[in-house]
Design an enzyme around this catalytic site. Sequence first.
Site, PDB file in Angstrom:
ATOM      1  N   ARG A  42       0.810  -1.226   0.000  1.00  0.00           N
ATOM      2  CA  ARG A  42       0.000   0.000   0.000  1.00  0.00           C
ATOM      3  C   ARG A  42       0.839   1.271   0.000  1.00  0.00           C
ATOM      4  O   ARG A  42       0.413   2.302  -0.500  1.00  0.00           O
ATOM      5  CB  ARG A  42      -0.899   0.029   1.259  1.00  0.00           C
ATOM      6  N   CYS A 131       4.943   0.716  25.453  1.00  0.00           N
ATOM      7  CA  CYS A 131       5.078   2.153  25.732  1.00  0.00           C
ATOM      8  C   CYS A 131       4.850   2.522  27.201  1.00  0.00           C
ATOM      9  O   CYS A 131       5.641   3.269  27.793  1.00  0.00           O
ATOM     10  CB  CYS A 131       4.120   2.941  24.851  1.00  0.00           C
ATOM     11  N   SER A 161      -2.811   7.539  19.645  1.00  0.00           N
ATOM     12  CA  SER A 161      -1.732   7.221  18.704  1.00  0.00           C
ATOM     13  C   SER A 161      -1.095   5.864  18.995  1.00  0.00           C
ATOM     14  O   SER A 161      -0.527   5.242  18.093  1.00  0.00           O
ATOM     15  CB  SER A 161      -0.662   8.311  18.716  1.00  0.00           C
ATOM     16  N   HIS A 247       1.127   9.191  26.954  1.00  0.00           N
ATOM     17  CA  HIS A 247       0.473   8.321  27.928  1.00  0.00           C
ATOM     18  C   HIS A 247       0.723   8.900  29.328  1.00  0.00           C
ATOM     19  O   HIS A 247       1.836   9.359  29.635  1.00  0.00           O
ATOM     20  CB  HIS A 247       1.085   6.913  27.903  1.00  0.00           C
ATOM     21  N   ASN A 321       4.226   8.635  24.055  1.00  0.00           N
ATOM     22  CA  ASN A 321       4.195   7.187  23.805  1.00  0.00           C
ATOM     23  C   ASN A 321       4.875   6.788  22.508  1.00  0.00           C
ATOM     24  O   ASN A 321       5.399   5.682  22.381  1.00  0.00           O
ATOM     25  CB  ASN A 321       2.743   6.687  23.790  1.00  0.00           C
TER      26      ASN A 321
HETATM   27  P1  NAP Z   1       0.502   2.025  12.171  1.00  0.00           P
HETATM   28  O1  NAP Z   1       0.505   3.499  12.223  1.00  0.00           O
HETATM   29  O2  NAP Z   1      -0.769   1.323  11.875  1.00  0.00           O
HETATM   30  O3  NAP Z   1       1.629   1.555  11.111  1.00  0.00           O
HETATM   31  C1  NAP Z   1       1.827   0.213  10.798  1.00  0.00           C
HETATM   32  C2  NAP Z   1       3.024   0.077   9.884  1.00  0.00           C
HETATM   33  O4  NAP Z   1       3.254  -1.304   9.607  1.00  0.00           O
HETATM   34  C3  NAP Z   1       2.816   0.752   8.534  1.00  0.00           C
HETATM   35  O5  NAP Z   1       4.048   1.213   8.042  1.00  0.00           O
HETATM   36  C4  NAP Z   1       2.311  -0.411   7.694  1.00  0.00           C
HETATM   37  O6  NAP Z   1       2.531  -0.236   6.303  1.00  0.00           O
HETATM   38  C5  NAP Z   1       3.213  -1.518   8.186  1.00  0.00           C
HETATM   39  N1  NAP Z   1       2.656  -2.832   7.906  1.00  0.00           N
HETATM   40  C6  NAP Z   1       1.483  -3.346   8.317  1.00  0.00           C
HETATM   41  N2  NAP Z   1       1.313  -4.592   7.828  1.00  0.00           N
HETATM   42  C7  NAP Z   1       2.408  -4.871   7.082  1.00  0.00           C
HETATM   43  C8  NAP Z   1       2.838  -5.976   6.315  1.00  0.00           C
HETATM   44  N3  NAP Z   1       2.087  -7.073   6.220  1.00  0.00           N
HETATM   45  N4  NAP Z   1       4.026  -5.904   5.671  1.00  0.00           N
HETATM   46  C9  NAP Z   1       4.777  -4.801   5.761  1.00  0.00           C
HETATM   47  N5  NAP Z   1       4.430  -3.700   6.461  1.00  0.00           N
HETATM   48  C10 NAP Z   1       3.263  -3.749   7.128  1.00  0.00           C
HETATM   49  O7  NAP Z   1       0.995   1.390  13.548  1.00  0.00           O
HETATM   50  P2  NAP Z   1       2.103   1.961  14.579  1.00  0.00           P
HETATM   51  O8  NAP Z   1       1.414   2.734  15.635  1.00  0.00           O
HETATM   52  O9  NAP Z   1       3.218   2.592  13.827  1.00  0.00           O
HETATM   53  O10 NAP Z   1       2.573   0.617  15.263  1.00  0.00           O
HETATM   54  C11 NAP Z   1       3.188  -0.422  14.544  1.00  0.00           C
HETATM   55  C12 NAP Z   1       3.550  -1.546  15.498  1.00  0.00           C
HETATM   56  O11 NAP Z   1       4.539  -1.072  16.414  1.00  0.00           O
HETATM   57  C13 NAP Z   1       2.384  -2.014  16.378  1.00  0.00           C
HETATM   58  O12 NAP Z   1       1.653  -3.034  15.759  1.00  0.00           O
HETATM   59  C14 NAP Z   1       3.074  -2.464  17.629  1.00  0.00           C
HETATM   60  O13 NAP Z   1       3.421  -3.829  17.500  1.00  0.00           O
HETATM   61  C15 NAP Z   1       4.301  -1.605  17.687  1.00  0.00           C
HETATM   62  N6  NAP Z   1       4.123  -0.506  18.636  1.00  0.00           N
HETATM   63  C16 NAP Z   1       4.889  -0.539  19.713  1.00  0.00           C
HETATM   64  C17 NAP Z   1       4.784   0.446  20.637  1.00  0.00           C
HETATM   65  C18 NAP Z   1       5.596   0.333  21.858  1.00  0.00           C
HETATM   66  O14 NAP Z   1       5.117   0.678  22.882  1.00  0.00           O
HETATM   67  N7  NAP Z   1       6.800  -0.106  21.804  1.00  0.00           N
HETATM   68  C19 NAP Z   1       3.915   1.501  20.491  1.00  0.00           C
HETATM   69  C20 NAP Z   1       3.137   1.542  19.371  1.00  0.00           C
HETATM   70  C21 NAP Z   1       3.255   0.516  18.457  1.00  0.00           C
HETATM   71  P3  NAP Z   1       1.378   0.411   5.362  1.00  0.00           P
HETATM   72  O15 NAP Z   1       1.361   1.866   5.693  1.00  0.00           O
HETATM   73  O16 NAP Z   1       1.878   0.118   4.001  1.00  0.00           O
HETATM   74  O17 NAP Z   1       0.111  -0.293   5.725  1.00  0.00           O
HETATM   75  C1  3JM Z   2       0.306  -3.561  19.326  1.00  0.00           C
HETATM   76  O1  3JM Z   2      -1.159   1.968  23.156  1.00  0.00           O
HETATM   77  C2  3JM Z   2      -1.121   0.784  22.725  1.00  0.00           C
HETATM   78  O2  3JM Z   2      -2.093   0.245  22.163  1.00  0.00           O
HETATM   79  C3  3JM Z   2       0.117  -0.062  22.974  1.00  0.00           C
HETATM   80  C4  3JM Z   2       1.082  -0.156  21.811  1.00  0.00           C
HETATM   81  C5  3JM Z   2       0.855  -1.375  20.957  1.00  0.00           C
HETATM   82  C6  3JM Z   2       1.558  -2.578  21.140  1.00  0.00           C
HETATM   83  C7  3JM Z   2       2.634  -2.718  22.158  1.00  0.00           C
HETATM   84  O3  3JM Z   2       3.658  -2.076  22.008  1.00  0.00           O
HETATM   85  O4  3JM Z   2       2.503  -3.493  23.126  1.00  0.00           O
HETATM   86  C8  3JM Z   2      -0.101  -1.282  19.949  1.00  0.00           C
HETATM   87  C9  3JM Z   2      -0.374  -2.372  19.149  1.00  0.00           C
HETATM   88  C10 3JM Z   2       1.270  -3.672  20.328  1.00  0.00           C
HETATM   89  C11 3JM Z   2       1.998  -4.973  20.477  1.00  0.00           C
HETATM   90  O5  3JM Z   2       1.515  -5.846  21.197  1.00  0.00           O
HETATM   91  O6  3JM Z   2       3.051  -5.131  19.864  1.00  0.00           O
END
Ligand code: NAP
Ligand code: 3JM
Length: 345
Positions: A42, A131, A161, A247, A321
């Site tokens: 995408r 986070c 977010s 957060h 966060n």
């Molecule tokens: P987001 O805004 O929905 O972005 C998701 C990203 O993943 C986009 O770049 C998307 O690409 C890509 N993606 C999704 N499915 C894919 C696939 N099958 N192959 C390749 N790329 C793919 O989500 P976000 O908030 O950035 O969070 C992403 C992930 O980071 C979460 O699912 C979570 O596991 C982790 N996260 C961690 C923390 C933390 O606390 N450490 C916080 C937030 C999130 P497209 O734009 O092309 O769809």
């Molecule tokens: C998937 O605020 C939130 O929803 C937490 C961030 C998050 C996580 C995470 O970091 O634990 C969003 C979506 C995940 C995950 O489990 O990797």
Amino acid sequence: MDRRGYRVAIVGASGEVGRSMIETLERYPIPVSSLRLLASKRSVGKIYSFRNVNVVIEELTENSFDDIDLAFFSAGGSVSLKYAPIAVSKGAVVIDNTSAFRMDPNIPLVVPEVNAHILSKETRLIANPNCSTIQLVVALKPLRERYGIESVNVSTYQAISGAGAKALYEYDAELTDEDHLPQILPTRSDEVYYKIAHNVIPQIDVFMESGYTKEEIKMINETQKILNDDEIKVNATCVRVPVRYGHSISTTVKLKSPISTRMEVIDLFEKCKDVVLQDDISHQTYPMPLYLQHRDEVFVGRIRKDLFEEQVIHFWIVADNILKGAALNSVQIAYYMHQNGLLGD
Ligand code: NAP
Ligand code: 3JM
């Protein structure tokens, strides 16, 4: 790395966390000789600027990690489970932002201020904590060093977010159109959706048998793992609030030794270089997410001694966060490894 720097990949580069990783890496003194931005089909062709060079997003494939030294992952757990081992097998060090590997006993779960010492030259895959966990353990560290900690009880107030870019769009749509039907929150993995505009949702991620949500269990388990302490009792109630970034955590800690005054704890946080104290009730000063979004630090305030129990204190923690909770912490892990010669061959 070659003479000019590391060859870096960011997986999920078009997402909330990925875009923040590009910006954070840009301002950190980590030498980068090339940057590969990866996402789903995408996003192919979208362009992001990195250190004055335009970089085009490519589709993530098994060949994406040829010639990569360092890869940041934030594209969800299933993408990490499939592609992080491929990246490692091709010689990259992986810093993963999802929950896929966090509780694997062989994988370090790192907040640099607290436990960077567990990283070594052999470390190839590092998990970045949840986070809310990150900002909690940064604030707990000085208390633990000074008094010891018996138990921790938190209620979180988590920004939209945290649930990704689509959740933010949903919030904006709800604010402008009262009839907008929610389709993202509380979680895509459950059946019923609720509005977040003008609301508070006491569910983040799916429910477990115990009645806790997965987000709450992540906070409990990850806090114990990072503090390397199975005895510390942690309880959590995780709540989504209509805030875009930042957060907040209402925190109650039972210490192992008594404190004499509230000022004693205020002084401790004031002297701690890893947190910023905002606690001046005479001027109504305390941390609030609206005013601290896009800041790097962890902020602490509203410090109180419990009115009934000698060894119990209450306080309030706020951090961005997407920055300290995700992208910044990952880049700080990479920076620590770079500075200590743990990256590269
Ligand atoms: P987001 O805004 O929905 O972005 C998701 C990203 O993943 C986009 O770049 C998307 O690409 C890509 N993606 C999704 N499915 C894919 C696939 N099958 N192959 C390749 N790329 C793919 O989500 P976000 O908030 O950035 O969070 C992403 C992930 O980071 C979460 O699912 C979570 O596991 C982790 N996260 C961690 C923390 C933390 O606390 N450490 C916080 C937030 C999130 P497209 O734009 O092309 O769809
Ligand atoms: C998937 O605020 C939130 O929803 C937490 C961030 C998050 C996580 C995470 O970091 O634990 C969003 C979506 C995940 C995950 O489990 O990797």
